[in-house]
Design a protein around this motif. Structure first.
Motif, PDB file in Angstrom:
ATOM      1  N   GLU A   1      -7.522   6.015  -1.743  1.00  0.00           N
ATOM      2  CA  GLU A   1      -7.372   4.673  -1.799  1.00  0.00           C
ATOM      3  C   GLU A   1      -6.233   4.258  -2.737  1.00  0.00           C
ATOM      4  O   GLU A   1      -5.609   4.764  -3.653  1.00  0.00           O
ATOM      5  CB  GLU A   1      -8.834   4.404  -2.732  1.00  0.00           C
ATOM      6  N   SER A   2      -5.570   3.287  -2.015  1.00  0.00           N
ATOM      7  CA  SER A   2      -4.409   2.932  -2.375  1.00  0.00           C
ATOM      8  C   SER A   2      -4.407   1.339  -2.899  1.00  0.00           C
ATOM      9  O   SER A   2      -4.776   0.317  -1.944  1.00  0.00           O
ATOM     10  CB  SER A   2      -3.215   3.015  -1.375  1.00  0.00           C
TER      11      SER A   2
ATOM     12  N   ALA B   1      -7.827  -3.061  -2.470  1.00  0.00           N
ATOM     13  CA  ALA B   1      -7.351  -1.886  -2.221  1.00  0.00           C
ATOM     14  C   ALA B   1      -7.555  -1.408  -0.635  1.00  0.00           C
ATOM     15  O   ALA B   1      -8.570  -2.137   0.008  1.00  0.00           O
ATOM     16  CB  ALA B   1      -7.887  -0.623  -3.155  1.00  0.00           C
TER      17      ALA B   1
ATOM     18  N   ASN C   1     -11.302  -2.824   0.662  1.00  0.00           N
ATOM     19  CA  ASN C   1     -12.207  -2.658  -0.324  1.00  0.00           C
ATOM     20  C   ASN C   1     -11.779  -3.531  -1.480  1.00  0.00           C
ATOM     21  O   ASN C   1     -10.722  -3.748  -1.858  1.00  0.00           O
ATOM     22  CB  ASN C   1     -12.389  -1.267  -0.533  1.00  0.00           C
TER      23      ASN C   1
ATOM     24  N   THR D   1       0.742  -1.423   0.018  1.00  0.00           N
ATOM     25  CA  THR D   1      -0.101  -0.017   0.088  1.00  0.00           C
ATOM     26  C   THR D   1       0.960   1.252   0.163  1.00  0.00           C
ATOM     27  O   THR D   1       1.921   1.181   0.105  1.00  0.00           O
ATOM     28  CB  THR D   1      -0.989   0.039   1.241  1.00  0.00           C
TER      29      THR D   1
ATOM     30  N   GLN E   1      -7.995   1.948   1.858  1.00  0.00           N
ATOM     31  CA  GLN E   1      -8.506   2.975   2.163  1.00  0.00           C
ATOM     32  C   GLN E   1      -7.618   3.738   3.398  1.00  0.00           C
ATOM     33  O   GLN E   1      -7.732   3.166   4.321  1.00  0.00           O
ATOM     34  CB  GLN E   1     -10.032   3.324   2.431  1.00  0.00           C
TER      35      GLN E   1
END
Length: 358
Positions: free
Chosen positions: A188-189, A153, A144, A108, A155
């Motif tokens: 969001e990554s 991903a 998510n 991330t 957050q």
């Protein structure tokens, strides 16, 4: 009834597993049937809660399909609940186990705030420019599953909000649901499944290691409406010797009989656009202040938020140990408070060494 609504009221894990497998089997069968139908031949795909979709042979596949979109959303919902439930179990366990890093793993990113720029010198005397980026109160908000390709991903939130009454109730409820304090900035990554982290995990500057290569995304400074010389770097006309009122003009626009070519460089609004600074080297890390020293420049004003991630177009050095999935606070207590790369000249080291010839 609707299976998705029924799953919300199921508390038994065995019933949940059976319903999940049943729904996945239905989804796979319906998707296979839809793909065969779209491949060729006149057919009618029907579903009780949607209208009929008729596809003729040789026609272009429609950009949307109610049936496929419905089952995609149901699958995303089930995958998301399963992933989040596994992450929460890891967070509550005293000694969680994490998978090892693979070449296909993607960690991330972080949210930082640009502080400014300073100068530093390498041991060979080369002067380099460093950008200071501070990691302020970064935490994982939620996990998510997004997109039609089931992309995972995280957050990430940065900066705690003190005046909670100024936020909307829906936004406050989102943070309350995951047990995270309200944040000022959310991002969001994307990351792989093995790099997912439980909600509430604290992320610090130790996520990166000196010697790593990172990519930084920031919003450039807003320059307003500018001419072609400043916006596109035009040379302009001569300052004298026959030039009359055309010193900074654009000149000829096009050779097209009617209109302009698309993408013609003209005067207009400049700046205030997202830009990536690729392959910046982490030179120094200050763990007490959570500050990263990056070799190079980053787009954006001072005190502006930026997004940091591992470099995608540059291989990481093999002689460094990259923490995976991140560097936890319990592990950072044993590490030094400041770390440098080997070729940087430190301020506390002598620049001149005297040799004893006697």
């Amino acid at each position: 009834g609707d299976i998705g609504k029924a799953l919300k009221f199921v508390e038994d894990e065995e019933e949940m597993a059976s319903l999940t497998s049943c729904l996945r089997r239905i989804c796979s069968e319906q998707l296979l049937q839809a793909e065969k139908a779209f491949a060729g031949g006149p057919c009618v795909l029907s579903l009780r809660q949607f209208k009929h979709v008729r596809v003729k042979p040789g026609h272009i596949r429609p950009s949307w399909s109610p049936k496929l979109e419905y089952y995609r959303r149901m699958g995303l919902m089930l995958d998301r609940e399963k992933i989040v439930r596994t992450l929460i179990e890891k967070r509550e366990s005293p000694n969680p186990t994490w998978p090892e890093r693979t070449p296909d793993s993607k960690r991330t990113g972080l949210i930082g705030k640009k502080l400014g720029m300073v100068s530093a010198w390498l041991k060979d005397g080369t002067r380099v420019a460093l950008t200071l980026v501070q990691i302020i109160e970064n935490q994982v908000v939620s996990a998510n599953v997004v997109g039609t390709n089931f992309r995972t991903a995280l957050q990430i939130g940065s900066g705690n909000v003190l005046d909670v009454h100024k936020m909307s109730w829906s936004r406050v409820g989102h943070f309350r649901r995951w047990g995270v304090p309200p944040k000022k900035k959310i991002m969001e990554s994307p990351c792989t499944v093995d790099a997912l982290l439980p909600p509430g995990t604290v992320l610090s500057a130790g996520h990166f290691v000196p010697g790593m290569w990172v990519d930084v995304n920031g919003i450039t400074k807003d320059k307003g409406y500018q001419g072609t010389m400043k916006r596109w770097g035009y040379k302009g006309m001569r300052a004298s010797h026959g030039t009359t009122k055309t010193h900074r003009r654009q000149g000829s626009l096009t050779n097209k009989p009617k209109g302009l070519w698309k993408g013609t460089k003209m005067a207009g609004h400049m700046g205030n656009k997202p830009t990536w600074s690729l392959n910046l080297r982490v030179v120094r890390i200050d763990r007490d202040l959570n500050v990263l020293y990056l070799q190079g420049c980053v787009g954006g004003e001072c005190r502006a938020y930026v997004h940091l991630r591992d470099a995608r177009r540059h291989n990481q050095p093999e002689n460094i140990n990259i923490p995976f999935p991140t560097s936890f606070l319990a592990d950072e207590e044993k590490l030094p408070r400041e770390e440098y790369v080997d070729d940087i000249s430190r301020a506390d080291e002598p620049t001149v060494k005297f040799a004893d010839k006697s």
